[in-house]
Scaffold this motif. Structure first.
Motif, PDB file in Angstrom:
ATOM      1  N   GLY A 165       0.817  -1.169  -0.122  1.00  0.00           N
ATOM      2  CA  GLY A 165       0.043  -0.088   0.088  1.00  0.00           C
ATOM      3  C   GLY A 165       0.716   1.309   0.006  1.00  0.00           C
ATOM      4  N   MET A 166       0.345   2.316  -0.315  1.00  0.00           N
ATOM      5  CA  MET A 166       1.002   3.504  -0.591  1.00  0.00           C
ATOM      6  C   MET A 166       1.683   3.868   0.779  1.00  0.00           C
ATOM      7  N   LEU A 167       0.772   3.723   2.013  1.00  0.00           N
ATOM      8  CA  LEU A 167       1.219   4.210   3.130  1.00  0.00           C
ATOM      9  C   LEU A 167       2.731   3.385   3.425  1.00  0.00           C
ATOM     10  N   ALA A 168       2.547   2.395   3.388  1.00  0.00           N
ATOM     11  CA  ALA A 168       3.739   1.240   3.631  1.00  0.00           C
ATOM     12  C   ALA A 168       5.089   1.463   2.832  1.00  0.00           C
ATOM     13  N   ARG A 169       4.834   2.025   1.825  1.00  0.00           N
ATOM     14  CA  ARG A 169       5.993   2.451   0.551  1.00  0.00           C
ATOM     15  C   ARG A 169       6.446   4.070   0.898  1.00  0.00           C
ATOM     16  N   SER A 170       5.844   4.594   1.958  1.00  0.00           N
ATOM     17  CA  SER A 170       6.220   6.039   2.240  1.00  0.00           C
ATOM     18  C   SER A 170       7.601   5.832   3.209  1.00  0.00           C
ATOM     19  N   GLY A 171       8.412   6.297   3.216  1.00  0.00           N
ATOM     20  CA  GLY A 171       9.506   6.506   4.219  1.00  0.00           C
ATOM     21  C   GLY A 171      10.255   5.271   4.234  1.00  0.00           C
ATOM     22  N   THR A 172      11.389   5.555   4.902  1.00  0.00           N
ATOM     23  CA  THR A 172      12.325   4.461   5.240  1.00  0.00           C
ATOM     24  C   THR A 172      12.167   3.836   6.531  1.00  0.00           C
ATOM     25  N   TYR A 173      12.297   2.486   6.712  1.00  0.00           N
ATOM     26  CA  TYR A 173      12.444   1.658   7.895  1.00  0.00           C
ATOM     27  C   TYR A 173      13.699   1.340   8.472  1.00  0.00           C
ATOM     28  N   HIS A 174      13.968   1.870   9.603  1.00  0.00           N
ATOM     29  CA  HIS A 174      15.115   1.687  10.066  1.00  0.00           C
ATOM     30  C   HIS A 174      15.390   0.327  11.136  1.00  0.00           C
ATOM     31  N   VAL A 175      16.165  -0.636  11.148  1.00  0.00           N
ATOM     32  CA  VAL A 175      16.304  -1.650  11.621  1.00  0.00           C
ATOM     33  C   VAL A 175      17.276  -1.718  12.504  1.00  0.00           C
ATOM     34  N   ARG A 176      17.268  -2.349  13.788  1.00  0.00           N
ATOM     35  CA  ARG A 176      18.337  -2.431  14.620  1.00  0.00           C
ATOM     36  C   ARG A 176      18.314  -3.980  14.813  1.00  0.00           C
ATOM     37  N   SER A 177      19.481  -4.882  14.607  1.00  0.00           N
ATOM     38  CA  SER A 177      19.324  -6.242  14.630  1.00  0.00           C
ATOM     39  C   SER A 177      20.478  -6.601  15.711  1.00  0.00           C
ATOM     40  N   ARG A 178      20.019  -7.828  16.379  1.00  0.00           N
ATOM     41  CA  ARG A 178      20.926  -8.020  17.614  1.00  0.00           C
ATOM     42  C   ARG A 178      20.954  -9.738  17.720  1.00  0.00           C
ATOM     43  N   VAL A 179      22.035 -10.533  18.067  1.00  0.00           N
ATOM     44  CA  VAL A 179      22.212 -11.722  18.394  1.00  0.00           C
ATOM     45  C   VAL A 179      22.590 -11.854  19.660  1.00  0.00           C
ATOM     46  N   VAL A 180      21.975 -12.488  20.715  1.00  0.00           N
ATOM     47  CA  VAL A 180      22.214 -12.519  22.042  1.00  0.00           C
ATOM     48  C   VAL A 180      21.861 -14.151  22.524  1.00  0.00           C
TER      49      VAL A 180
END
Length: 201
Positions: A165-180
């Protein structure tokens, strides 16, 4: 240093009735239930045999790559980051992966156990857009010993569907990943970004 609320995002979920066991050495695992022949064969296949432990040096677990895999990806296209390379991680932050909207994909992680046995290793990621948390993933990698041939392990996580959808396509998603692991020891912690598009880019 992470802000306290960011650390709350990475609080692992607790499984009712599950208790973290005391850490053991490779030699202790090797002699555990020694009379069970099938278990002894399985442990030997992992290089867990009496006297096989080597002096610990360097990180116990090294996360090598994180990849986004999908049956809809065009042939020859790879969305992979080298977690060991600061330049690769910086590139994915500056030029985010583009994931096609509304398709099934999964996260795939490759890692090595350099020495000893790590217990209850899990991958976690928190996804934010415009500073607001929109998703959290927590996937169990499991418990591993150092591979007898020094090879890496690869874990494919459960498939999920990308938003559309158009709303999902707007902007950038920032991810923080971690292995614990079960003890809260952090083996890897890194940031990356993605966008959603009408097609893979």
């Amino acid at each position: 240093m992470s802000a306290p609320h960011e650390e709350d995002d990475f609080a692992p979920s607790n499984t009712p009735g599950y208790k973290v066991g005391a850490a053991k050495t490779v030699d202790e695992y090797a002699t555990l239930d020694a009379e069970d022949e099938s278990l002894a064969r399985w442990k030997a296949s992992l290089g867990i045999v009496p006297g096989a432990s080597t002096p610990a040096s360097g990180p116990q677990v090294s996360v090598l790559t994180l990849e986004l895999a999908s049956p809809t990806l065009p042939s020859g296209k790879h969305l992979r980051m080298d977690v060991q390379s600061p330049a690769s991680l910086e590139e994915v932050k500056k030029n985010p992966f583009v994931i096609k909207e509304g398709v099934e994909y999964n996260v795939r992680i490759t890692f090595k156990v350099n020495h000893g046995i790590c217990s209850g290793v899990r991958y976690m990621q928190v996804v934010k857009r415009a500073g607001v948390k929109v998703d959290k993933m927590e996937q169990m990698l499991g418990s591993y010993g150092a591979h007898p041939k020094g090879e890496a392990y690869t874990k494919n996580f459960d498939p999920e569907e990308s938003p559309s959808g158009m709303l999902a396509r707007s902007g950038t998603y920032h991810v923080r990943s971690r292995v614990v692991d079960d003890d809260g020891k952090v083996y890897a912690d890194w940031d990356w970004s993605f966008k959603l598009g009408k097609d893979w880019a």
